[in-house]
Design a protein around this motif. Structure first.
Motif: not given
Length: 121
Positions: A23-25, A34-35, A95-97, A110-111
């Protein structure tokens, strides 16, 4: 303040499936590539999958092609990693980035904090 928060990790048997969410904010999510990356115990962080911001092109680590699927929902500021036929050597923190620019490769801006995936044999 930008935040990426992963969820969906856990313990799964080899051959099983998990779906990770991120979830991104605090950012214009649709403007970012995204990765997903992972770091196994005692190893360096490695690339798993990525998606371009522009045309949704996807890229995968060779060993996960055909088993993992990256996706995103810009309306919900979410990204996902569907992982099927998991192998015990894929135990890692995932991890998402998020990365600005046209390429999903290179330095990420961002991570997330990571989510543990444990695959038991």
């Amino acid at each position: 303040q930008v935040q990426l928060v992963e969820s969906g990790g856990g313990l799964v048997q080899a051959g099983g499936s998990l779906r990770l969410s991120c979830a991104a904010s605090g950012l214009m999510f649709s403007s970012y590539g995204v990765g997903w990356f992972r770091r196994a115990p005692g190893k360096e962080r490695e690339f798993v999958a990525a998606m371009k911001r522009s045309d949704g092109s996807t890229f995968y680590r060779g060993s996960v092609k055909g088993r993992f699927t990256i996706s995103r929902d810009n309306a919900k500021n979410m990204m996902y990693l569907q992982m099927d036929r998991l192998k015990d050597e894929e135990t890692a923190v995932y991890f998402c980035g998020a990365k600005g620019g046209s390429s999903p490769f290179g330095e990420y801006d961002y991570w997330g904090q990571g989510t543990q995936v444990t695959v038991s044999s």
